[in-house]
Design an enzyme around this catalytic site. Structure first.
Site, short mmCIF file in Angstrom:
data_model
loop_
_atom_site.label_atom_id
_atom_site.label_comp_id
_atom_site.label_asym_id
_atom_site.label_seq_id
_atom_site.Cartn_x
_atom_site.Cartn_y
_atom_site.Cartn_z
N SER A 253 -4.93 -1.35 8.17
CA SER A 253 -5.04 -1.93 6.83
C SER A 253 -4.25 -3.23 6.80
O SER A 253 -3.61 -3.60 7.79
CB SER A 253 -4.47 -0.96 5.79
OG SER A 253 -3.06 -0.95 5.90
N LYS A 254 -4.28 -3.88 5.64
CA LYS A 254 -3.62 -5.19 5.50
C LYS A 254 -2.16 -5.17 5.93
O LYS A 254 -1.62 -6.18 6.33
CB LYS A 254 -3.73 -5.66 4.06
CG LYS A 254 -5.09 -6.23 3.75
CD LYS A 254 -5.02 -7.17 2.56
CE LYS A 254 -6.41 -7.63 2.18
NZ LYS A 254 -6.86 -7.18 0.88
N ARG A 255 -1.53 -4.00 5.78
CA ARG A 255 -0.12 -3.89 6.18
C ARG A 255 0.07 -4.26 7.65
O ARG A 255 1.12 -4.70 8.07
CB ARG A 255 0.38 -2.46 6.00
CG ARG A 255 0.63 -2.04 4.59
CD ARG A 255 1.18 -0.63 4.54
NE ARG A 255 0.28 0.33 5.17
CZ ARG A 255 0.59 1.09 6.19
NH1 ARG A 255 1.78 1.01 6.73
NH2 ARG A 255 -0.29 1.93 6.70
N HIS A 256 -0.96 -4.00 8.46
CA HIS A 256 -0.82 -4.23 9.90
C HIS A 256 -1.14 -5.67 10.31
O HIS A 256 -0.75 -6.11 11.37
CB HIS A 256 -1.77 -3.29 10.66
CG HIS A 256 -1.49 -1.84 10.42
ND1 HIS A 256 -2.28 -1.06 9.60
CD2 HIS A 256 -0.50 -1.04 10.86
CE1 HIS A 256 -1.80 0.16 9.57
NE2 HIS A 256 -0.72 0.21 10.32
#
Ligand code: GLU
Length: 476
Positions: A253-256
């Site tokens: 996800s965007k966190r990564h």
């Protein structure tokens, strides 16, 4: 022999997630590997989640990556329409068939009642599922309520307690008992089918032989088994793909980092590099090699090599794969790419520098920074020049010697210039690295540049001399 037909069936909800692009890729590879067909079908039955231009985004992204469909919206194909919202009449026909055969039933329960029921079941520690209140309705009652214009949905009647099996080409033999599965809605009150109804009807009518989709759809499969059976159709082969994970093994996800497929292109990754790397996330080519062209992937791809467990998406590895793909470009190809990334660089320079750049650049987005000295003036700090070059007097002498060579010989003969520079370095007993660093800094304003002497002809004698002059001025 059955014709291999695969499909990619995204919903038009915005940019394509890189995990979805992998689903499209593996599905496309299987079709191409077998000389089969690849169908693009748009699953737009949930109008609330749809974004404007969603279909175009999907088509554009697939095109940019070269995953061209044989059939799909706006493409040829005789099994369309390929937008589910244009197929409502088709679904209606099959829903009617299911109702008549008693494989589906009408449900009039309100959202409030369903919510209450769910809460009660949860309180009792039960898995929430529809309690089949409307299954008891008599035909007369149903008729009457329909006449009154009451809102209704159609539900699939799951078998009471039956082990449902399928042979998943990746996950192996899977068994789920029907008692664990809800009587799912097939037709919503707005006349739109749900995913389950539409996917089964379309995969059958579009003669799909292999369904590639990610493992999150596993729990839908028992519902589909029951639907295929009720409609008297044979189920296509099922290929559930492992998830694409981040380094912490949670879904990517965007966190990564970046997750939208087109973002990777904007960041300077080549489409073929992204596809090469994506294929390896969850698929084992059974060789130590990791660098493949799309053509090689088509040759090598097999379903057997798809792994069951999630594959970690490693951004560093992608960068390595990207650098390799850049290095494989011909000078002409890279020159064309340079035209997009650094349009201000003259064509002659693009072609001349291509072979030097392709072994240095890992991401195309490095190019503007690396090459801007060609069209922008440099902002050189004399501190940096002295820090890298050494004593002021020495740096000054270096620049004066360089100026002499350039004035006498011009900048077009790279080898001759190099020879002259080497002679000067030897005579003065300077360090080679320092000498060229001084030249680099004065000409480009940066220590990271393309090969410096090779760049000079494209900058031209006049500009080169001006920059040397400026360097000298700054040293005072
Ligand atoms: N429409 C589903 C999605 O958006 C496709 C699931 C499937 O391929 O069956 O992912």
């Amino acid at each position: 022999m059955v014709k291999i037909r695969t499909r990619f069936a995204p919903s038009p909800t915005g940019t394509l997630h890189i995990g979805n692009l992998r689903t499209a890729l593996l599905s496309w590879l299987w079709a191409r590997h077998n000389g089969g067909e690849f169908v693009l079908r748009i699953e737009d039955t949930d109008k609330k989640r749809e974004v404007e231009g969603g279909v175009e985004i999907i088509k554009k992204t697939l095109k940019e990556f070269g995953l061209v469909a044989d059939e799909g919206p706006g493409l040829s194909g005789d099994k369309g329409p390929y937008l589910q919202s244009e197929r409502l009449g088709i679904y209606e026909k099959y829903v009617k068939k299911l109702l008549e055969a008693g494989d589906a039933y009408r449900c009039f329960c309100s959202a409030e009642r369903l919510e209450e029921m769910r809460k009660d079941q949860q309180k009792e520690g039960k898995i929430p599922r529809y309690d089949r209140k409307c299954l008891q309705l008599s035909e007369e009652e149903i008729e009457e309520r329909l006449k009154r214009g009451e809102k209704t949905v159609v539900r699939l009647k799951m078998p009471d307690k039956e082990d449902l099996f399928w042979d998943d080409m990746v996950m192996g033999k899977v068994k789920i008992n029907s008692a664990e599965v809800d009587d799912t809605v097939l037709l919503k009150s707005d006349g739109y089918p749900t995913y389950h109804m539409a996917v089964v009807v379309d995969d059958h009518l579009m003669e799909i032989s292999h369904i590639f989709r990610d493992v999150r759809w596993m729990s839908s499969t028992p519902k589909h088994i029951v639907l295929y059976r009720a409609l008297g159709w044979e189920m296509p082969k099922i290929v559930h793909l492992p998830l694409v994970l981040g380094a912490d093994r949670k879904p990517l996800s965007k966190r990564h980092g970046s997750v939208a497929a087109d973002e990777f292109l904007k960041e300077g990754y080549l489409p073929e590099a992204v596809l090469n790397y994506l294929a390896l996330v969850g698929w084992n080519p059974k060789t130590d090699e990791e660098l493949f062209s799309l053509k090689q992937l088509v040759e090598k791809f097999d379903i057997e090599g798809i792994q069951k467990s999630g594959g970690v998406f490693d951004y560093k590895k992608l960068l390595h794969v990207n650098a390799w793909h850049i290095s494989q470009k011909t000078d002409e190809e890279l020159s064309e790419i340079l035209g997009k990334w650094v349009p201000k660089l003259k064509e002659e320079a693009r072609l001349g520098l291509a072979s030097l750049l392709k072994v240095r650049v890992k991401k195309l987005s490095e190019l503007p920074g690396l090459l801007k000295f060609f069209w922008e003036g440099v902002n050189l700090s004399s501190e940096l020049l002295l820090q890298k070059g050494g004593e002021k007097e020495v740096v000054k002498t270096m620049l004066e010697e360089i100026r002499k060579v350039v004035e006498e010989r011009g900048v077009d003969e790279v080898e001759k210039m190099k020879e002259e520079f080497m002679k000067i370095i030897e005579k003065n007993e300077w360090k080679v690295g320092k000498f060229f660093m001084v030249l680099r800094l004065v000409i480009c304003g940066s220590s990271i540049t393309p090969p410096i002497v090779e760049s000079l002809p494209y900058l031209g004698k006049e500009k080169v001399l001006k920059r040397i002059e400026k360097g000298l001025e700054q040293l005072g």
